[in-house]
Write an enzyme that holds these catalytic residues in place. Structure first.
Site, mmCIF file in Angstrom:
data_model
loop_
_atom_site.group_PDB
_atom_site.id
_atom_site.type_symbol
_atom_site.label_atom_id
_atom_site.label_comp_id
_atom_site.label_asym_id
_atom_site.label_seq_id
_atom_site.Cartn_x
_atom_site.Cartn_y
_atom_site.Cartn_z
ATOM 1 N N HIS A 240 -31.553 -70.001 45.790
ATOM 2 C CA HIS A 240 -31.265 -70.335 47.272
ATOM 3 C C HIS A 240 -31.495 -69.386 48.203
ATOM 4 C CE1 HIS A 240 -28.048 -72.897 45.000
ATOM 5 N NE2 HIS A 240 -27.776 -71.967 44.459
HETATM 6 C C1 BDR Z 1 -25.018 -69.484 47.911
HETATM 7 O O1 BDR Z 1 -23.994 -69.006 47.329
HETATM 8 C C2 BDR Z 1 -24.200 -67.877 46.718
HETATM 9 O O2 BDR Z 1 -23.559 -67.700 45.553
HETATM 10 C C3 BDR Z 1 -25.558 -67.756 46.716
HETATM 11 O O3 BDR Z 1 -25.944 -66.525 47.001
HETATM 12 C C4 BDR Z 1 -26.069 -68.333 47.715
HETATM 13 O O4 BDR Z 1 -26.113 -67.954 48.990
HETATM 14 C C5 BDR Z 1 -25.344 -70.947 47.287
HETATM 15 O O5 BDR Z 1 -24.395 -71.732 47.202
#
Ligand code: BDR
Ligand code: CA
Length: 313
Positions: A240
């Site tokens: 992500h």
């Molecule tokens: C986001 O939530 C976190 O767990 C990850 O680092 C990312 O920024 C994804 O939904």
């Protein structure tokens, strides 16, 4: 150094945050002017420590790291220990940074740097938007001082922490809405695009095999995710937070469309949903202020990440 893109990273490291921060710190095109820590994946005492230790791990102790919010604006804090472990980096342990602790807090330091960069600073956010909302509330001219705000958060469709909310927006929807309302030139790297930025089982093992401190960090920091995802179909590890950093390196890796975005703050089952008029009748009747990212060149993104991480021996 002239010609490099000035970047500020607000983050809650965090496993994929760690990869994103390391990429940015090792990218010769980017000039990381500061890193601010926010609670999110783990408590702020861990995310702050991890951010400092990541700068040290990348041999970039000179990059200042600032402490930020310990709790969301109004909601009770929810962390993500199942994925990131209690400390935010799963089974990994980083060497302690001995860099002096910064005296400014996240929002004051960000404002100061935005002014110094005179409209060129790119703000990358990889966690809940609490620090940024506080900065915007304290310094109303700040959004105009930024070149753009590159957010990992939200989703035009679906969710991961609830059926309709993405984690970063869910943790502090009031902060997210403050940013979407006051923010200008927003790029939303939501689940629509970041869930297309996955590593296959084979790709994961390709990166995880071998020796060296980066490989070891990669293996150990992903331990919780592997345990969680282990099933007969294999697992997926989403990159992500690497997405907005990779975009700053090479925008052509991504495709997005303009829309108006709001974060739902009150809904009992929809809290944290980012509502967009991307595919609707544009009934918000407001000017689109957000580029909602929808597609990524996955192979090129993975090449970018592995090239950057390989620089850490
Ligand atoms: C986001 O939530 C976190 O767990 C990850 O680092 C990312 O920024 C994804 O939904
Ligand atoms: Ca994150």
């Amino acid at each position: 150094m002239s010609g490099r893109i000035p970047v500020w990273i607000d983050t809650d490291p965090g496993v994929d945050d760690s990869f994103a921060v390391l990429c940015a710190l090792k990218d010769d095109q980017l000039d990381v002017r500061g890193i601010s820590a926010v609670m999110g994946n783990a408590e702020q005492k861990y995310t702050y420590k991890n951010a400092r230790n990541l700068a040290h791990f990348a041999n970039r102790d000179e990059v200042p790291v600032y402490a930020g919010s310990e709790v969301p604006l109004f909601k009770k804090l929810r962390t993500a220990p199942l994925i990131h472990g209690e400390t935010g980096i799963s089974d990994a342990v980083l060497e302690e940074s001995s860099a002096p602790h910064a005296t400014l807090l996240a929002w004051d330091a960000l404002y100061k740097e935005a002014k110094a960069q005179n409209g060129a600073l790119r703000l990358v956010t990889l966690g809940p938007l609490t620090n940024i909302a506080k900065a915007f509330m304290k310094y109303p001219e700040l959004p105009d001082l930024l070149e753009g705000i590159y957010i990992m958060g939200g989703a035009a469709e679906g969710g991961n922490i609830t059926p309709c909310a993405e984690f970063n927006v869910y943790v502090d929807p009031h902060a997210a809405e403050t940013v979407f309302r006051t923010g200008k030139k927003v790029y939303m790297f939501g689940l629509d695009v970041t869930q297309k930025a996955y590593l296959t089982d084979a790709e994961y093992h390709g990166i995880a095999k071998g020796e060296g401190r980066m490989t070891e960090f990669f293996r150990k920091s992903t331990a919780h995710i592997l345990r969680l995802k282990e099933n007969p179909q294999g697992f997926e590890l989403y990159l992500h937070d690497v997405c907005p950093v990779a975009y700053l390196h090479e925008p052509s890796l991504f495709y997005g469309e303009m829309a108006k975005v709001h974060a739902e703050t009150e809904g009992t089952i929809t809290s944290g949903k980012t509502v967009t008029d991307l595919w609707s009748d544009k009934s918000f009747a407001e000017e689109a202020n957000t580029k909602v990212m929808l597609e990524v060149n996955r192979e090129a993104l993975i090449r970018y990440m592995t090239d950057m991480l390989k620089k850490i021996q």
